[in-house]
Design a protein around this motif. Structure first.
Motif, mmCIF file in Angstrom:
data_model
loop_
_atom_site.group_PDB
_atom_site.id
_atom_site.type_symbol
_atom_site.label_atom_id
_atom_site.label_comp_id
_atom_site.label_asym_id
_atom_site.label_seq_id
_atom_site.Cartn_x
_atom_site.Cartn_y
_atom_site.Cartn_z
ATOM 1 N N GLU A 34 -7.895 -71.880 14.632
ATOM 2 C CA GLU A 34 -6.909 -72.780 15.181
ATOM 3 C C GLU A 34 -6.656 -72.345 16.608
ATOM 4 O O GLU A 34 -6.735 -71.163 16.922
ATOM 5 N N SER A 35 -6.292 -73.326 17.426
ATOM 6 C CA SER A 35 -5.963 -72.949 18.790
ATOM 7 C C SER A 35 -4.677 -72.117 18.770
ATOM 8 O O SER A 35 -3.901 -72.173 17.823
ATOM 9 N N ILE B 102 -6.684 -74.966 24.013
ATOM 10 C CA ILE B 102 -7.848 -75.522 23.306
ATOM 11 C C ILE B 102 -8.921 -74.437 23.216
ATOM 12 O O ILE B 102 -10.084 -74.671 23.496
ATOM 13 N N ASP B 103 -8.468 -73.238 22.810
ATOM 14 C CA ASP B 103 -9.407 -72.118 22.779
ATOM 15 C C ASP B 103 -10.343 -72.172 21.574
ATOM 16 O O ASP B 103 -11.196 -71.307 21.414
ATOM 17 N N ASN B 104 -10.208 -73.201 20.717
ATOM 18 C CA ASN B 104 -11.159 -73.376 19.616
ATOM 19 C C ASN B 104 -12.180 -74.475 19.932
ATOM 20 O O ASN B 104 -12.910 -74.915 19.060
ATOM 21 N N GLY C 242 -9.492 -80.440 16.369
ATOM 22 C CA GLY C 242 -9.201 -79.034 16.599
ATOM 23 C C GLY C 242 -7.894 -78.808 17.344
ATOM 24 O O GLY C 242 -7.446 -77.671 17.468
ATOM 25 N N SER C 243 -7.277 -79.872 17.844
ATOM 26 C CA SER C 243 -6.067 -79.672 18.642
ATOM 27 C C SER C 243 -4.791 -79.819 17.814
ATOM 28 O O SER C 243 -3.700 -79.670 18.332
ATOM 29 N N PHE D 215 -14.301 -74.651 16.468
ATOM 30 C CA PHE D 215 -13.817 -75.292 15.248
ATOM 31 C C PHE D 215 -14.809 -76.348 14.742
ATOM 32 O O PHE D 215 -15.270 -77.198 15.502
ATOM 33 N N VAL D 216 -15.127 -76.252 13.460
ATOM 34 C CA VAL D 216 -16.009 -77.226 12.808
ATOM 35 C C VAL D 216 -15.182 -77.938 11.740
ATOM 36 O O VAL D 216 -14.425 -77.296 11.024
#
Ligand code: GDP
Ligand code: MG
Length: 380
Positions: free
Chosen positions: A58-59, A230-232, A90-91, A367-368
């Motif tokens: 997670e971000s 948004i580090d993922n 992912g956000s 993230f997937v």
């Protein structure tokens, strides 16, 4: 006196939750039950059907951000939650969505212009509303927008915002790069300040975050808050030139492929999706036109290691030049409807679920996810 305890049900399917038997309906892992005692819970089955979180990335959610959302709660303000339609799964940060529990949310699904031509607004609205509800947000409405070239629906969004705010303050939030600043600057083009106050920018109390405050009526404001991390996203793992290549500038094309068992789909030197079990599968792939998408057979690890070393796939990132920079996840598809598998920041594939098992190779920390299809009328 008999002790009564509150019965908890899965927020999605309504089954009574239990942590005793994984083979019986309503099973939820005891750790999750314990950790999110007061939150909305999903049984493991519904959770897995909606989002694959084998990549638990997670971000980040900053404590400064928490302070702003605490203020939102205190003021019972309206939240305008801006998402980037091309890349939003992912956000949705679970700490943020839990903190927003009970707050009215207007979902603004931006960057409509990037979606493939088969998409339609009604389906997109429905998809976004569904995804927001799944994470427990109190969605009052959804509006699809774009700020590109000819802007789309920005006026309707402002009307909805005023209606739902109904005299309350309004906070624009969302992940970085979702388009908050672009939307607000569009709004300001036709904005008539009817108050005696100025638009100001200041440091939010006790935080390092700067907010912009726009007066909409006497002592009522729109606040623009910086984006959440948004580090993922793949965007945060590659150099600027590659970020630029993977960010679409126009509607993404639909590229069609068929994968046989063992074959894999490559996205430049950035990711692979292999069909490791199941029948031949027709699929559509969506990514920026600057990302080459190709089908190969053979040993994916060998192929990819060499490609990373040579940096000969388009695009390749200097930061991703060895297979050790990647993680591998398997996704077993149990649903038989139209499904997407997506890679945050890069794009997604759509296909009809038929008990396939896919193996996904992505840079560490990306993230997937898998969900029902965002674009419904896909011809395979
Ligand atoms: N294609 C497209 N790009 C957009 C749209 N809205 C914003 N952008 C771009 O997305 C990037 C981030 O936008 P920005 O408003 O700064 O996002 P913020 O971080 O949420 O404030 C910028 O490069 C914008 O030009 C849109 O509707 N369509
Ligand atoms: Mg901004």
């Amino acid at each position: 006196m008999a002790l009564m305890s509150k019965i908890k049900r899965c927020y999605h399917c309504g089954t009574i939750l239990q942590s005793d038997n994984p083979n019986v309906a309503g099973y939820i892992s005891p750790e999750i039950m314990e950790k999110y005692k007061d939150g909305l819970l999903l049984c493991n089955h519904c959770f897995e059907a909606e989002t694959f979180t084998g990549s638990p990335k997670e971000s980040k959610y900053d404590s400064d951000y928490e302070k702003i959302i605490a203020q939102v709660k205190k003021d019972n303000a309206l939240v305008v939650y801006v998402i980037d339609l091309f890349s939003f799964e992912g956000s949705l940060n679970s700490k943020l969505t839990r903190q927003l529990n009970g707050i009215d949310v207007l979902a603004v699904a931006n960057k409509r212009d990037l979606m493939p031509k088969e998409s339609n607004n009604v389906d997109l609205e429905e998809y976004v509303a569904h995804r927001f509800r799944m994470v427990g947000l109190n969605v009052r409405g959804v509006v699809i927008t774009s700020t590109a070239d000819e802007t789309f629906n920005i006026d309707s969004m402002y009307k909805m915002l005023l209606e739902y705010a109904n005299g309350r303050d309004v906070y624009f939030i969302g992940a970085a790069t979702s388009g908050k600043s672009a939307i607000i600057s569009d709004l300001l083009k036709n904005f008539k300040n009817q108050t005696k106050e100025m638009i100001i920018r200041y440091d939010f109390e006790d935080t390092k975050l700067q907010v912009i405050r726009i007066p909409i009526s006497h002592k009522r404001y729109i606040y623009e808050v910086p984006g959440t991390a948004i580090d993922n996203s793949l965007l945060s793992k590659v150099e600027r030139s590659v970020q630029n290549l993977i960010t679409p500038k126009k509607a993404v094309m639909t590229r069609r492929f068929t994968l046989g068992k063992g074959q894999f789909l490559g996205f430049g030197g950035l990711a692979l999706i292999q069909l490791i079990d199941g029948h031949h599968t027709k699929l559509c792939a969506y990514a920026s036109k600057n990302v080459d998408i190709y089908v190969r057979s053979g040993n994916p690890e060998k192929f990819f290691s060499r490609a990373l070393e040579m940096q000969n796939m388009r695009p390749s990132s200097e930061y991703l030049n060895d297979i050790s920079e990647f993680d591998t996840f398997d996704i077993e598809v149990t649903e038989e409807n139209n499904r997407d598998i997506g890679i945050s920041g890069l794009g997604w594939i759509s296909f009809i679920g038929n008990k396939q098992v896919f193996r996904i190779v992505v840079p560490k920390g990306v993230f997937v996810y898998t969900t029902r299809s965002k674009v419904k009328n896909v011809k395979y």
